[in-house]
Design a protein around this motif. Structure first.
Motif, short mmCIF file in Angstrom:
data_model
loop_
_atom_site.label_atom_id
_atom_site.label_comp_id
_atom_site.label_asym_id
_atom_site.label_seq_id
_atom_site.Cartn_x
_atom_site.Cartn_y
_atom_site.Cartn_z
N UNK A 150 9.06 -83.67 37.70
CA UNK A 150 8.90 -82.60 36.71
C UNK A 150 7.47 -82.57 36.17
N UNK A 151 6.90 -83.73 35.90
CA UNK A 151 5.52 -83.79 35.40
C UNK A 151 4.56 -83.22 36.43
N UNK A 152 4.80 -83.54 37.69
CA UNK A 152 3.95 -83.01 38.76
C UNK A 152 4.05 -81.49 38.85
N UNK A 153 5.27 -80.96 38.75
CA UNK A 153 5.45 -79.51 38.84
C UNK A 153 4.82 -78.78 37.67
N UNK A 154 4.76 -79.44 36.51
CA UNK A 154 4.20 -78.81 35.30
C UNK A 154 2.71 -79.09 35.14
N UNK A 155 2.16 -79.97 36.01
CA UNK A 155 0.74 -80.34 35.95
C UNK A 155 0.39 -81.01 34.62
N UNK A 156 1.28 -81.91 34.18
CA UNK A 156 1.04 -82.69 32.96
C UNK A 156 1.30 -84.15 33.28
N UNK A 157 0.86 -85.03 32.40
CA UNK A 157 1.13 -86.44 32.61
C UNK A 157 2.58 -86.76 32.28
N UNK A 158 3.07 -87.82 32.89
CA UNK A 158 4.46 -88.19 32.67
C UNK A 158 4.68 -88.61 31.21
N UNK A 159 3.71 -89.29 30.64
CA UNK A 159 3.86 -89.74 29.25
C UNK A 159 3.92 -88.55 28.29
N UNK A 160 3.10 -87.52 28.55
CA UNK A 160 3.12 -86.33 27.70
C UNK A 160 4.46 -85.61 27.82
N UNK A 161 4.97 -85.53 29.03
CA UNK A 161 6.26 -84.88 29.25
C UNK A 161 7.37 -85.65 28.56
N UNK A 162 7.36 -86.95 28.70
CA UNK A 162 8.40 -87.78 28.11
C UNK A 162 8.41 -87.66 26.58
N UNK A 163 7.22 -87.66 25.98
CA UNK A 163 7.13 -87.55 24.52
C UNK A 163 7.62 -86.18 24.04
N UNK A 164 7.32 -85.12 24.81
CA UNK A 164 7.76 -83.79 24.43
C UNK A 164 9.27 -83.69 24.47
N UNK A 165 9.89 -84.27 25.50
CA UNK A 165 11.35 -84.25 25.60
C UNK A 165 11.96 -85.05 24.45
N UNK A 166 11.36 -86.18 24.12
CA UNK A 166 11.87 -87.00 23.02
C UNK A 166 11.80 -86.24 21.69
N UNK A 167 10.72 -85.50 21.47
CA UNK A 167 10.60 -84.71 20.23
C UNK A 167 11.68 -83.63 20.17
N UNK A 168 11.96 -83.01 21.32
CA UNK A 168 13.01 -82.00 21.35
C UNK A 168 14.36 -82.62 21.01
N UNK A 169 14.64 -83.78 21.57
CA UNK A 169 15.91 -84.45 21.28
C UNK A 169 15.99 -84.83 19.81
N UNK A 170 14.87 -85.24 19.23
CA UNK A 170 14.85 -85.57 17.80
C UNK A 170 15.10 -84.32 16.97
N UNK A 171 14.50 -83.19 17.38
CA UNK A 171 14.70 -81.94 16.64
C UNK A 171 16.17 -81.51 16.69
N UNK A 172 16.79 -81.70 17.85
CA UNK A 172 18.18 -81.28 18.02
C UNK A 172 19.17 -82.30 17.46
N UNK A 173 18.72 -83.53 17.34
CA UNK A 173 19.58 -84.57 16.79
C UNK A 173 20.53 -85.21 17.78
N UNK A 174 20.35 -84.91 19.08
CA UNK A 174 21.22 -85.50 20.11
C UNK A 174 20.39 -85.75 21.36
N UNK A 175 20.73 -86.77 22.15
CA UNK A 175 20.08 -86.93 23.46
C UNK A 175 20.59 -85.87 24.42
N UNK A 176 19.73 -85.46 25.33
CA UNK A 176 20.08 -84.42 26.30
C UNK A 176 20.27 -84.96 27.70
N UNK A 177 19.82 -86.20 27.93
CA UNK A 177 19.88 -86.79 29.27
C UNK A 177 20.47 -88.19 29.21
N UNK A 178 21.11 -88.59 30.30
CA UNK A 178 21.42 -89.99 30.56
C UNK A 178 20.31 -90.50 31.45
#
Length: 292
Positions: free
Chosen positions: A21-49
């Motif tokens: 996913x990071x490769x397809x979006x042309x972003x670093x994996x760490x940036x992508x991971x942090x963005x997903x974590x912020x979304x999960x924090x905003x929603x209050x639930x994890x979205x992935x196993x």
């Protein structure tokens, strides 16, 4: 909740792999991971196993994904409509096809009317095509057989007869017609399963009491004529696919009505640009009974 979070979430949800996913979006994996974590924090639930870099949507993610896709879909519709109104850029018409035999002429006619418009065409299997259409990632599809659905507008534009293609020196070459059962011991070349014409032919042959023996299965329909010319095998070829230069003969099947329906598909809720409207008119006019 940020737009970027939704874009990143959808990419990860579709690929279920952080690195890809990071490769397809042309972003670093760490940036992508942090963005997903912020979304999960905003929603209050994890979205992935999570298992290493591999992710799989959990129940919450599966519920949230269609909502996120719909939100981005609507925003993209607004962007396209505003771009169309302002005419600031020519834009790109995105097409997906399961049948390409008529495509060169259609694109030539379209380019005559709108030479500045770019286009991008993908040859896909039916499931792949419908997935992109439902996601709003293509504007139109040329499909055979037709597909109907709650969100899909389907317009039949052509009834294209299917023939048996044989090389000039074949024992069937002088026949004016063939019975389908006469072909049961022949070798065939064809496209892979999942392409409309292959599925149609296999089903019809089974009703006649046999399954075609394929010695070649590919994803390039245009290659089949060359393989027939080379006497690799026979093929079921639609009438629109043959050109005067081809060194093959097309023989009708007399005991079955072998015809493929070609349909133009578009998403009912998708904004159709001015270029898209012109393309739809070109397709309709091209296949009109008095146009050929």
């Amino acid at each position: 909740m940020e737009l970027l979070q939704l874009q990143y979430f959808i990419a990860v949800a579709r690929l279920e792999h952080m690195t890809e996913a990071a490769h397809s979006l042309h972003v670093t994996q760490s940036s992508l991971s942090k963005t997903i974590q912020r979304l999960e924090e905003d929603l209050g639930v994890p979205l992935f196993d999570r298992t290493g870099r591999k992710l799989r949507l959990n129940e919450s993610g599966s519920i949230f994904l269609p909502r996120a896709e719909k939100a981005l879909f609507e925003l993209e519709q607004g962007r396209q409509e505003l771009r169309d109104l302002s005419s600031l850029e020519p834009g790109t018409l995105k097409l997906a096809v399961t049948t390409a035999s008529t495509l060169p002429n259609l694109l030539r006619e379209f380019r005559k009317k709108l030479p500045a418009i770019h286009f991008h065409v993908q040859m896909l299997s039916m499931p792949e095509m419908i997935t992109l259409l439902n996601r709003g990632e293509v504007d139109f599809c040329l499909a055979s057989p037709p597909v109907r659905g709650e969100q899909i507008e389907c317009r039949i534009v052509c009834m294209d007869p299917i023939f048996v293609a044989v090389p000039a020196g074949h024992r069937f070459a002088k026949r004016s017609s063939l019975s389908l059962i006469e072909l049961k011991d022949e070798w065939f070349v064809g496209v892979k399963k999942g392409y409309g014409i292959r599925d149609t032919i296999d089903a019809v042959c089974q009703t006649a009491g046999f399954t075609p023996c394929y010695v070649y299965e590919g994803d390039e329909p245009a290659r089949l004529i060359a393989l027939v010319e080379a006497e690799v095998g026979l093929a079921f070829i639609p009438g629109t696919a043959k050109s005067p230069q081809d060194q093959i003969l097309l023989i009708p099947v007399r005991d079955h009505d072998l015809v493929r329906e070609i349909a133009l598909l578009w998403h009912k809720d998708r904004y159709i640009s001015q270029a898209g409207q012109v393309f739809r008119e070109v397709v309709t006019e091209y296949f009109a009974p008095d146009s050929n």
